[in-house]
Design a protein around this motif. Structure first.
Motif, PDB file in Angstrom:
ATOM      1  N   VAL A  82       0.800  -1.227   0.000  1.00 47.58           N
ATOM      2  CA  VAL A  82       0.000   0.000   0.000  1.00 47.58           C
ATOM      3  C   VAL A  82       0.831   1.275   0.000  1.00 47.58           C
ATOM      4  N   ALA A  83       2.106   1.177   0.379  1.00 45.06           N
ATOM      5  CA  ALA A  83       2.931   2.384   0.440  1.00 45.06           C
ATOM      6  C   ALA A  83       3.117   3.023  -0.925  1.00 45.06           C
ATOM      7  N   HIS A  84       2.873   2.282  -2.005  1.00 45.00           N
ATOM      8  CA  HIS A  84       3.123   2.788  -3.347  1.00 45.00           C
ATOM      9  C   HIS A  84       1.830   3.067  -4.123  1.00 45.00           C
ATOM     10  N   LEU A  85       0.696   2.969  -3.448  1.00 44.50           N
ATOM     11  CA  LEU A  85      -0.568   3.182  -4.147  1.00 44.50           C
ATOM     12  C   LEU A  85      -0.714   4.592  -4.679  1.00 44.50           C
ATOM     13  N   ASP A  86      -0.263   5.569  -3.915  1.00 37.71           N
ATOM     14  CA  ASP A  86      -0.419   6.953  -4.350  1.00 37.71           C
ATOM     15  C   ASP A  86       0.329   7.198  -5.654  1.00 37.71           C
ATOM     16  N   GLU A  87       1.524   6.636  -5.773  1.00 38.62           N
ATOM     17  CA  GLU A  87       2.300   6.790  -7.006  1.00 38.62           C
ATOM     18  C   GLU A  87       1.606   6.104  -8.172  1.00 38.62           C
ATOM     19  N   LEU A  88       1.011   4.944  -7.921  1.00 36.17           N
ATOM     20  CA  LEU A  88       0.309   4.223  -8.981  1.00 36.17           C
ATOM     21  C   LEU A  88      -0.921   4.989  -9.453  1.00 36.17           C
ATOM     22  N   VAL A  89      -1.698   5.506  -8.514  1.00 37.23           N
ATOM     23  CA  VAL A  89      -2.922   6.219  -8.870  1.00 37.23           C
ATOM     24  C   VAL A  89      -2.602   7.519  -9.600  1.00 37.23           C
ATOM     25  N   GLY A  90      -1.565   8.237  -9.144  1.00 31.69           N
ATOM     26  CA  GLY A  90      -1.193   9.482  -9.806  1.00 31.69           C
ATOM     27  C   GLY A  90      -2.257  10.545  -9.640  1.00 31.69           C
ATOM     28  N   HIS A  91      -2.597  11.215 -10.743  1.00 34.18           N
ATOM     29  CA  HIS A  91      -3.532  12.345 -10.688  1.00 34.18           C
ATOM     30  C   HIS A  91      -4.987  11.933 -10.906  1.00 34.18           C
ATOM     31  N   THR A  92      -5.230  10.701 -11.277  1.00 37.47           N
ATOM     32  CA  THR A  92      -6.600  10.259 -11.506  1.00 37.47           C
ATOM     33  C   THR A  92      -6.730   8.779 -11.205  1.00 37.47           C
ATOM     34  N   ALA A  93      -7.865   8.400 -10.611  1.00 40.94           N
ATOM     35  CA  ALA A  93      -8.116   6.999 -10.291  1.00 40.94           C
ATOM     36  C   ALA A  93      -8.824   6.276 -11.428  1.00 40.94           C
ATOM     37  N   ARG A  94      -8.900   6.897 -12.581  1.00 38.25           N
ATOM     38  CA  ARG A  94      -9.536   6.237 -13.715  1.00 38.25           C
ATOM     39  C   ARG A  94      -8.611   5.184 -14.316  1.00 38.25           C
ATOM     40  N   GLY A  95      -9.181   4.041 -14.632  1.00 37.85           N
ATOM     41  CA  GLY A  95      -8.428   3.015 -15.337  1.00 37.85           C
ATOM     42  C   GLY A  95      -7.300   2.416 -14.524  1.00 37.85           C
ATOM     43  N   VAL A  96      -7.512   2.205 -13.216  1.00 34.02           N
ATOM     44  CA  VAL A  96      -6.461   1.636 -12.374  1.00 34.02           C
ATOM     45  C   VAL A  96      -7.091   0.734 -11.319  1.00 34.02           C
ATOM     46  N   GLY A  97      -6.374  -0.328 -10.970  1.00 31.69           N
ATOM     47  CA  GLY A  97      -6.870  -1.231  -9.949  1.00 31.69           C
ATOM     48  C   GLY A  97      -5.744  -1.964  -9.260  1.00 31.69           C
ATOM     49  N   TYR A  98      -6.050  -2.506  -8.083  1.00 36.40           N
ATOM     50  CA  TYR A  98      -5.067  -3.237  -7.266  1.00 36.40           C
ATOM     51  C   TYR A  98      -5.814  -4.405  -6.635  1.00 36.40           C
ATOM     52  N   LEU A  99      -5.361  -5.620  -6.898  1.00 38.93           N
ATOM     53  CA  LEU A  99      -6.051  -6.808  -6.414  1.00 38.93           C
ATOM     54  C   LEU A  99      -5.038  -7.799  -5.865  1.00 38.93           C
ATOM     55  N   LEU A 100      -5.381  -8.428  -4.750  1.00 36.95           N
ATOM     56  CA  LEU A 100      -4.544  -9.500  -4.232  1.00 36.95           C
ATOM     57  C   LEU A 100      -4.734 -10.756  -5.072  1.00 36.95           C
ATOM     58  N   LYS A 101      -3.646 -11.515  -5.233  1.00 40.99           N
ATOM     59  CA  LYS A 101      -3.694 -12.689  -6.099  1.00 40.99           C
ATOM     60  C   LYS A 101      -4.657 -13.754  -5.581  1.00 40.99           C
ATOM     61  N   ASP A 102      -4.943 -13.727  -4.298  1.00 38.00           N
ATOM     62  CA  ASP A 102      -5.880 -14.708  -3.744  1.00 38.00           C
ATOM     63  C   ASP A 102      -7.249 -14.627  -4.401  1.00 38.00           C
ATOM     64  N   ARG A 103      -7.552 -13.494  -5.024  1.00 43.68           N
ATOM     65  CA  ARG A 103      -8.898 -13.281  -5.565  1.00 43.68           C
ATOM     66  C   ARG A 103      -9.000 -13.590  -7.068  1.00 43.68           C
ATOM     67  N   VAL A 104      -7.905 -13.989  -7.697  1.00 46.19           N
ATOM     68  CA  VAL A 104      -7.963 -14.142  -9.147  1.00 46.19           C
ATOM     69  C   VAL A 104      -8.763 -15.358  -9.587  1.00 46.19           C
ATOM     70  N   THR A 105      -9.048 -16.277  -8.679  1.00 47.27           N
ATOM     71  CA  THR A 105      -9.845 -17.441  -9.057  1.00 47.27           C
ATOM     72  C   THR A 105     -11.336 -17.207  -8.885  1.00 47.27           C
ATOM     73  N   GLY A 106     -11.717 -16.077  -8.347  1.00 48.74           N
ATOM     74  CA  GLY A 106     -13.127 -15.798  -8.103  1.00 48.74           C
ATOM     75  C   GLY A 106     -13.653 -14.678  -8.978  1.00 48.74           C
ATOM     76  N   PRO A 107     -14.914 -14.303  -8.762  1.00 48.87           N
ATOM     77  CA  PRO A 107     -15.544 -13.254  -9.589  1.00 48.87           C
ATOM     78  C   PRO A 107     -14.929 -11.893  -9.394  1.00 48.87           C
ATOM     79  N   ASP A 108     -14.246 -11.654  -8.264  1.00 44.59           N
ATOM     80  CA  ASP A 108     -13.644 -10.339  -8.028  1.00 44.59           C
ATOM     81  C   ASP A 108     -12.657  -9.967  -9.127  1.00 44.59           C
ATOM     82  N   PHE A 109     -11.906 -10.955  -9.614  1.00 47.17           N
ATOM     83  CA  PHE A 109     -10.897 -10.674 -10.631  1.00 47.17           C
ATOM     84  C   PHE A 109     -11.540 -10.219 -11.937  1.00 47.17           C
ATOM     85  N   LEU A 110     -12.514 -10.955 -12.422  1.00 44.98           N
ATOM     86  CA  LEU A 110     -13.166 -10.593 -13.675  1.00 44.98           C
ATOM     87  C   LEU A 110     -13.907  -9.264 -13.538  1.00 44.98           C
ATOM     88  N   ASP A 111     -14.508  -9.027 -12.387  1.00 47.62           N
ATOM     89  CA  ASP A 111     -15.164  -7.740 -12.159  1.00 47.62           C
ATOM     90  C   ASP A 111     -14.155  -6.602 -12.196  1.00 47.62           C
TER      91      ASP A 111
END
Length: 228
Positions: free
Chosen positions: A102-131
């Motif tokens: 989480v310490a690097h989220l601000d740099e990733l988001v930058g000036h706009t939160a459009r078109g960006v996401g952060y997901l833990l790998k534990d969720r890639v087998t479920g609907p959260d990933f596709l959503d």
């Protein structure tokens, strides 16, 4: 050295994806999952340089990127994701991580939160990933439910969020996960109309410009992420 792979060109109108992860079996599993849901994998990469090259050549709708990549397996993927956000604002970026960074989220988001996401790998087998892929590719945002509380837990709120009530903060936290008003209502056991009222209050208290609902939601989420 891993070589990026490129399949045939997809049909027009299909969401185009670049996958970047040094684990070939994990990439293959993601590719299969996405292709079953109608996405086209236009390239796969095993390191940050291959990722940057693949996005430059294919200009996909979204890049799905592992935060830890060769050679050090630390933050090469995250740094590449930040570069992609700067160089290709039309490409959504969804980063995956085994552990919270989480310490690097601000740099990733930058000036706009459009078109960006952060997901833990534990969720890639479920609907959260596709959503999450769907939202980020459509210029929205998607942040893991476990990430959002850590951004604010145990920390002071900045002035821009100080006026929000506890319920409004709950609603905003769920907005940061990419939830719709209906989904927020189900989660909090409220009516949709009540949630809509809370969302309007959030917009007003954050003094967000009177523009499209989607844009105001993104701006509200960005303010929330920057509050940590």
């Amino acid at each position: 050295m891993t070589t990026a792979t490129t399949p045939p060109a997809p049909a027009a109108g299909v969401t185009r994806v670049v996958l970047a992860d040094d684990a070939s079996l994990f990439r293959a599993a993601l590719a299969e999952l996405l292709e079953r849901d109608g996405y086209a994998i236009v390239a796969q990469a095993g390191n940050a340089d291959e990722l940057l090259d693949a996005v430059e050549r294919h200009r996909p709708d979204i890049a799905v990127v592992d935060i830890r990549m060769p050679p050090t397996h630390r933050l090469e993927g995250l740094r590449a994701a930040v570069l992609l956000r700067q160089r290709h604002p039309g490409t959504g970026v969804l980063v995956l991580s085994q552990y919270l960074e989480v310490a690097h989220l601000d740099e990733l988001v930058g000036h706009t939160a459009r078109g960006v996401g952060y997901l833990l790998k534990d969720r890639v087998t479920g609907p959260d990933f596709l959503d999450a892929v769907r939202r980020v590719a459509a210029d929205g945002c998607a942040f893991d439910p476990e990430v959002v509380p850590l951004l604010v837990g145990g920390r002071g709120w900045r002035d821009e969020l100080a006026e929000l009530s506890p319920r409004e903060r709950q609603v905003l936290a769920l907005m940061a996960q990419g939830r719709s008003n209906n989904a927020i209502a189900d989660e909090l056991h409220l009516t949709t109309r009540t949630v809509e009222t809370h969302v309007r209050n959030v917009f007003q208290r954050l003094a967000l410009p009177d523009e499209a609902e989607h844009n105001r939601r993104v701006l509200a989420v960005l303010a929330y992420l920057r509050s940590a």
